[in-house]
Design a protein around this motif. Structure first.
Motif, mmCIF file in Angstrom:
data_model
loop_
_atom_site.group_PDB
_atom_site.id
_atom_site.type_symbol
_atom_site.label_atom_id
_atom_site.label_comp_id
_atom_site.label_asym_id
_atom_site.label_seq_id
_atom_site.Cartn_x
_atom_site.Cartn_y
_atom_site.Cartn_z
ATOM 1 N N LYS A 34 -25.401 -88.050 41.442
ATOM 2 C CA LYS A 34 -24.632 -86.803 41.447
ATOM 3 C C LYS A 34 -25.232 -85.816 42.440
ATOM 4 C CE LYS A 34 -23.669 -82.780 38.570
ATOM 5 N NZ LYS A 34 -23.797 -82.178 37.247
ATOM 6 N N SER A 35 -26.529 -85.669 42.402
ATOM 7 C CA SER A 35 -27.198 -84.736 43.312
ATOM 8 C C SER A 35 -27.010 -85.161 44.757
ATOM 9 C CB SER A 35 -28.688 -84.670 42.973
ATOM 10 O OG SER A 35 -29.366 -83.858 43.891
ATOM 11 N N ARG A 36 -27.114 -86.461 45.017
ATOM 12 C CA ARG A 36 -26.968 -86.977 46.372
ATOM 13 C C ARG A 36 -25.554 -86.725 46.908
ATOM 14 N NH1 ARG A 36 -29.618 -91.040 49.292
ATOM 15 N NH2 ARG A 36 -30.917 -91.467 47.494
ATOM 16 N N MET A 37 -24.559 -86.993 46.091
ATOM 17 C CA MET A 37 -23.182 -86.862 46.546
ATOM 18 C C MET A 37 -22.771 -85.401 46.710
ATOM 19 S SD MET A 37 -22.435 -89.845 47.204
ATOM 20 C CE MET A 37 -20.832 -89.371 47.821
ATOM 21 N N GLU A 38 -23.325 -84.537 45.869
ATOM 22 C CA GLU A 38 -23.025 -83.110 46.032
ATOM 23 C C GLU A 38 -23.590 -82.601 47.352
ATOM 24 O OE1 GLU A 38 -24.414 -81.196 42.516
ATOM 25 O OE2 GLU A 38 -22.603 -81.655 41.371
ATOM 26 N N GLY A 39 -24.780 -83.071 47.713
ATOM 27 C CA GLY A 39 -25.343 -82.706 49.001
ATOM 28 C C GLY A 39 -24.523 -83.269 50.147
ATOM 29 N N TYR A 40 -24.028 -84.487 49.959
ATOM 30 C CA TYR A 40 -23.179 -85.129 50.961
ATOM 31 C C TYR A 40 -21.888 -84.351 51.144
ATOM 32 C CZ TYR A 40 -19.444 -88.284 52.347
ATOM 33 O OH TYR A 40 -18.335 -88.817 52.924
ATOM 34 N N LEU A 41 -21.277 -83.954 50.016
ATOM 35 C CA LEU A 41 -20.054 -83.171 50.071
ATOM 36 C C LEU A 41 -20.275 -81.890 50.861
ATOM 37 C CD1 LEU A 41 -17.234 -82.120 49.132
ATOM 38 C CD2 LEU A 41 -18.414 -81.193 47.141
ATOM 39 N N GLU A 42 -21.331 -81.189 50.535
ATOM 40 C CA GLU A 42 -21.617 -79.923 51.203
ATOM 41 C C GLU A 42 -21.768 -80.130 52.703
ATOM 42 O OE1 GLU A 42 -24.919 -76.296 51.108
ATOM 43 O OE2 GLU A 42 -24.974 -77.893 49.609
ATOM 44 N N ASP A 43 -22.504 -81.154 53.111
ATOM 45 C CA ASP A 43 -22.728 -81.416 54.528
ATOM 46 C C ASP A 43 -21.418 -81.724 55.254
ATOM 47 O OD1 ASP A 43 -25.411 -80.989 54.191
ATOM 48 O OD2 ASP A 43 -25.932 -83.117 54.074
ATOM 49 N N CYS A 44 -20.599 -82.617 54.686
ATOM 50 C CA CYS A 44 -19.357 -83.020 55.345
ATOM 51 C C CYS A 44 -18.350 -81.874 55.398
ATOM 52 C CB CYS A 44 -18.733 -84.219 54.623
ATOM 53 S SG CYS A 44 -19.561 -85.786 54.962
ATOM 54 N N LEU A 45 -18.235 -81.146 54.287
ATOM 55 C CA LEU A 45 -17.272 -80.059 54.229
ATOM 56 C C LEU A 45 -17.666 -78.930 55.175
ATOM 57 C CD1 LEU A 45 -14.654 -79.410 52.856
ATOM 58 C CD2 LEU A 45 -15.908 -78.475 50.914
ATOM 59 N N LEU A 46 -18.939 -78.577 55.194
ATOM 60 C CA LEU A 46 -19.383 -77.492 56.051
ATOM 61 C C LEU A 46 -19.419 -77.900 57.526
ATOM 62 C CD1 LEU A 46 -22.127 -75.856 53.815
ATOM 63 C CD2 LEU A 46 -19.750 -75.164 54.161
ATOM 64 N N ASN A 47 -19.503 -79.198 57.792
ATOM 65 C CA ASN A 47 -19.351 -79.668 59.163
ATOM 66 C C ASN A 47 -17.930 -79.405 59.655
ATOM 67 O OD1 ASN A 47 -20.209 -81.182 61.583
ATOM 68 N ND2 ASN A 47 -18.692 -82.670 60.892
ATOM 69 N N LYS A 48 -16.946 -79.624 58.763
ATOM 70 C CA LYS A 48 -15.557 -79.289 59.092
ATOM 71 C C LYS A 48 -15.405 -77.791 59.314
ATOM 72 C CE LYS A 48 -12.068 -81.357 58.452
ATOM 73 N NZ LYS A 48 -11.057 -81.950 59.358
ATOM 74 N N VAL A 49 -16.096 -76.999 58.505
ATOM 75 C CA VAL A 49 -16.057 -75.544 58.649
ATOM 76 C C VAL A 49 -16.553 -75.139 60.037
ATOM 77 C CG1 VAL A 49 -17.126 -73.387 57.868
ATOM 78 C CG2 VAL A 49 -16.221 -75.020 56.192
ATOM 79 N N ASP A 50 -17.625 -75.777 60.496
ATOM 80 C CA ASP A 50 -18.177 -75.441 61.805
ATOM 81 C C ASP A 50 -17.207 -75.807 62.926
ATOM 82 O OD1 ASP A 50 -20.498 -74.490 63.365
ATOM 83 O OD2 ASP A 50 -20.515 -76.546 64.118
ATOM 84 N N LEU A 51 -16.542 -76.948 62.793
ATOM 85 C CA LEU A 51 -15.542 -77.340 63.790
ATOM 86 C C LEU A 51 -14.379 -76.356 63.798
ATOM 87 C CD1 LEU A 51 -15.461 -81.212 63.225
ATOM 88 C CD2 LEU A 51 -16.499 -79.974 65.141
#
Length: 394
Positions: A34-51
């Motif tokens: 759960k902790s790993r995937m939440e971190g993964y979600l944050e990274d992928c989603l915020l990468n989209k935010v940066d784009l």
């Protein structure tokens, strides 16, 4: 709760392949995953935010060049309107409501020394000059009349019949004058190949061609009142811990504006104050801004895309402010996934009830005139997401 971005895994965004991911799920306990995937979600989603930020910045850059050119010409033709300045950084006259929908506030000139109207009077006039048998409807929560006599300084141009009726500066007449000026400026500036007017009998809308696609602009004359805070904005409520008293004092010092976007009444706007509040969100080190950006990204990409969405970034910003006020403690904004879902739940509640109070003028419902059908469809989409938060980014 596991927040899983399926399409991004398929696209290779994740550090795991499907088989390896299944093996990993079997190998480690549920909480670690759960902790790993939440971190993964944050990274992928915020990468989209940066784009998105890079994409929007490019569009704003192109749009503001066009707007500056047009409004400079308009200001030459009519003293009462100012040019929208060109800015290398943040431009306070441009509000991005959606990736292809911008609100442009065009400042007026000459009105200064505002004071609240002391007496109320009935208005029996019509836009065409005929006298009505019954008085006009009183302004609603976010609206007010605007009399030229409310200003200590008011040049004679604001008393002319093309914008004034019986001492009132009438937004519909201001828009009528402004629309003609925009039409002429498009031709004079030789921008007809890039800019075209849209048919709208109330507000002034144009479409601008940019390298990233078409952007619809709502060009709105604005009377800025930096020296006062509207009496209709009874904010903040007593005993509220967010924002701090110092922040409140700072925000109120920016005053408010009146926008010409209806027939008889001017609409209150607090764009400057709201921007200051956004800029000071995470002074305690929280993740409020990240949560808001992720919410906006999901809304634009998945839940409510489109050129004229029923929910805009402005609605989401208001949801954010209300949620920050309800959860003022810094510890409530330390974990991204919890803060993000907190905002989603608030958005779902507002959309389901067709009710979202304006943050400063709390008697006003920002969803009052929104499409019930579109709100209900979005509420259902959000309900499905909250039952099983699966993030699927295009």
């Amino acid at each position: 709760m596991v927040l899983l971005a399926k399409s991004d895994i398929k696209d290779g965004c994740s550090q795991f392949g499907n088989k390896n991911l299944n093996e990993e799920l079997r190998r480690i306990d549920q909480e670690a995953m759960k902790s790993r995937m939440e971190g993964y979600l944050e990274d992928c989603l915020l990468n989209k935010v940066d784009l998105r930020r890079q994409w929007i910045s490019q569009m704003v850059e192109e749009v503001q060049k066009v707007v500056h050119h047009l409004t400079t010409e308009i200001s030459y033709q009519d003293f009462r309107f100012q040019a929208v300045p060109y800015c290398d950084t943040y431009n306070e006259n441009i509000k991005v409501l959606a990736p292809s929908l911008f609100l442009i506030t065009v400042p007026t000139r000459g009105l200064a020394g505002y004071k609240e109207a002391r007496q109320q009077r009935w208005r029996y006039y019509s836009l065409k000059g005929a006298r009505l048998p019954r008085p006009l409807q009183d302004p609603e929560g976010l609206q007010q009349w605007l009399e030229v006599g409310q200003f200590l300084k008011s040049p004679g141009q604001w008393r002319e019949a093309d914008v004034n009726i019986e001492g009132d500066i009438v937004p519909a007449k201001v828009l009528q004058v402004f629309r003609k000026l925009v039409e002429n400026a498009i031709e004079t500036c030789r921008l007809s190949g890039r800019v075209r007017m849209l048919i709208d009998h109330l507000v002034v809308r144009v479409v601008v061609e940019t390298s990233a696609g078409q952007v619809e602009l709502q060009l709105t004359p604005s009377v800025d009142i930096p020296t006062a805070w509207s009496k209709k904005a009874q904010w903040p409520s007593c005993l509220k811990r967010w924002p701090s008293p110092e922040t409140v004092q700072c925000i109120k010092s920016f005053g408010f504006s009146l926008l010409a976007c209806s027939s008889y009444h001017w609409q209150l706007s607090f764009l400057r104050a709201e921007q200051v509040l956004l800029e000071q969100l995470d002074e305690d080190g929280g993740c409020r801004r990240k949560c808001f950006q992720a919410l906006r990204q999901m809304k634009e990409d998945v839940w409510c895309p489109g050129t004229r969405p029923v929910i805009t970034s402005y609605h989401l910003q208001t949801v954010l402010f209300w949620t920050c006020e309800k959860y003022p403690n810094p510890k409530d904004w330390q974990v991204f996934s919890r803060g993000f879902l907190r905002l989603v739940r608030k958005l779902h509640k507002c959309v389901s009830q067709h009710f979202l109070k304006h943050y400063f003028v709390r008697k006003s419902n920002l969803l009052q005139y929104a499409s019930s059908r579109e709100l209900d469809a979005l509420a259902q989409t959000l309900a499905f997401f909250l039952k099983d938060p699966q993030i699927s980014l295009p």
